[in-house]
Design an enzyme around this catalytic site. Sequence first.
Site, PDB file in Angstrom:
ATOM      1  N   GLU A 184       0.854  -1.185   0.000  1.00 30.99           N
ATOM      2  CA  GLU A 184       0.000   0.000   0.000  1.00 30.99           C
ATOM      3  C   GLU A 184       0.887   1.231   0.000  1.00 30.99           C
ATOM      4  OE1 GLU A 184      -3.552   2.361   2.398  1.00 30.99           O
ATOM      5  OE2 GLU A 184      -2.936   0.382   3.095  1.00 30.99           O
ATOM      6  N   GLU A 200       4.720   4.966   3.763  1.00 32.92           N
ATOM      7  CA  GLU A 200       4.279   6.325   4.073  1.00 32.92           C
ATOM      8  C   GLU A 200       5.513   7.162   4.382  1.00 32.92           C
ATOM      9  OE1 GLU A 200       2.621   9.570   4.350  1.00 32.92           O
ATOM     10  OE2 GLU A 200       1.176   7.946   4.041  1.00 32.92           O
ATOM     11  N   ASP A 217       9.683   7.140   0.195  1.00 33.96           N
ATOM     12  CA  ASP A 217       9.018   7.376  -1.083  1.00 33.96           C
ATOM     13  C   ASP A 217       8.567   6.050  -1.683  1.00 33.96           C
ATOM     14  OD1 ASP A 217       8.274   8.161  -3.612  1.00 33.96           O
ATOM     15  OD2 ASP A 217      10.206   9.027  -4.166  1.00 33.96           O
ATOM     16  N   ASP A 276      -2.202  12.372  -3.554  1.00 34.79           N
ATOM     17  CA  ASP A 276      -2.331  13.825  -3.723  1.00 34.79           C
ATOM     18  C   ASP A 276      -2.615  14.136  -5.190  1.00 34.79           C
ATOM     19  OD1 ASP A 276      -1.965  16.618  -3.853  1.00 34.79           O
ATOM     20  OD2 ASP A 276      -0.577  16.561  -2.172  1.00 34.79           O
ATOM     21  N   ASP A 305     -10.862  10.899  -5.079  1.00 32.77           N
ATOM     22  CA  ASP A 305     -12.091  11.700  -5.098  1.00 32.77           C
ATOM     23  C   ASP A 305     -11.913  12.949  -5.960  1.00 32.77           C
ATOM     24  OD1 ASP A 305     -10.358  13.068  -3.492  1.00 32.77           O
ATOM     25  OD2 ASP A 305     -11.707  13.270  -1.784  1.00 32.77           O
ATOM     26  N   LYS A 352     -12.631   8.742   7.228  1.00 30.56           N
ATOM     27  CA  LYS A 352     -13.320   9.705   8.090  1.00 30.56           C
ATOM     28  C   LYS A 352     -13.924  10.823   7.244  1.00 30.56           C
ATOM     29  CE  LYS A 352     -11.181  10.932  11.822  1.00 30.56           C
ATOM     30  NZ  LYS A 352     -10.240  11.616  12.760  1.00 30.56           N
ATOM     31  N   GLU A 367     -14.965  10.629   4.142  1.00 33.47           N
ATOM     32  CA  GLU A 367     -16.146  10.119   3.446  1.00 33.47           C
ATOM     33  C   GLU A 367     -17.339  10.030   4.392  1.00 33.47           C
ATOM     34  OE1 GLU A 367     -15.276   6.842   0.335  1.00 33.47           O
ATOM     35  OE2 GLU A 367     -13.575   6.786   1.719  1.00 33.47           O
TER      36      GLU A 367
END
Length: 270
Positions: free
Chosen positions: A102, A127, A154, A177, A213, A250, A252
């Site tokens: 992920e 992350e 990265d 992003d 989104d 959260k 959403e």
Amino acid sequence: MRHHGRMHAPESHPAGGPALDPAGGPALDPAGGPALDFPSAPRHRRVTSFRSRRSALSGGQQDTWDRLWPELGTEARDRDGRPAAPPDTAAWFGRAAPLVLEIGSGTGTSTLAMAQDEPGIDVIAVEVYRRGLAQLLTGIDRAGVRNIRMVRGDGVDVLEYMIASNSLTGVRVFFPDPWPKARHHKRRLLQPATVALIADRLRPGGVLHAATDHQGYAEHIADVGDAEPLLRRVRMTDELPISVQRPATKYERKALAGPDVTELLWEKTP
């Protein structure tokens, strides 16, 4: 981007897949084939897909970090900027199991929930932000989850240097992003070179699952994924080797009507 110690820089390219040159395509050796040697330090400054951010850990988070990070986490690069070697995932997890990467796990809400729902699958969460990883560590500690490991750094570094070709059952990229301004589009994570690298690292039948989104970024991701010759589009209702039922964030849940989230799925062809 919610985006996007124990190891040393390798002397060769054990991952066996394409390295990237500064232009974003596969690096070539003098004979014209794919470059198989790692640089001892970065040859160029990669355009990153994340913003710089500093945040301190709380006392409890720092205690959990000190206790669990040496076992469950590692860095994508050492203090001298050299890339880490690929981990022995069977030794790291204590078993051999299907592996999911992920990229941009954020605070780890989806990571933790999906790992709990799939105890037979091992997850490496990547992350750049230490606080997000610390929050995920706290959740792992409270829930007693054992099938998550973490890399700080990265995501492209991790794909390029730490993951072998044909080794992943899945890659998840949730809400990277979008860099909405046109002049910043080059910073978007899911560009053709990165998607090609993901496709190389997936095993045949492995799944790339992206969610966003941002409508403009969704269209960009769809175009890039559909153009990758090693991938074919699939649906969430298809029979797949990993779950694609992503828990709501959260953000959403707070939205009255819910944001317009686009889920995009591809499978690596045999």
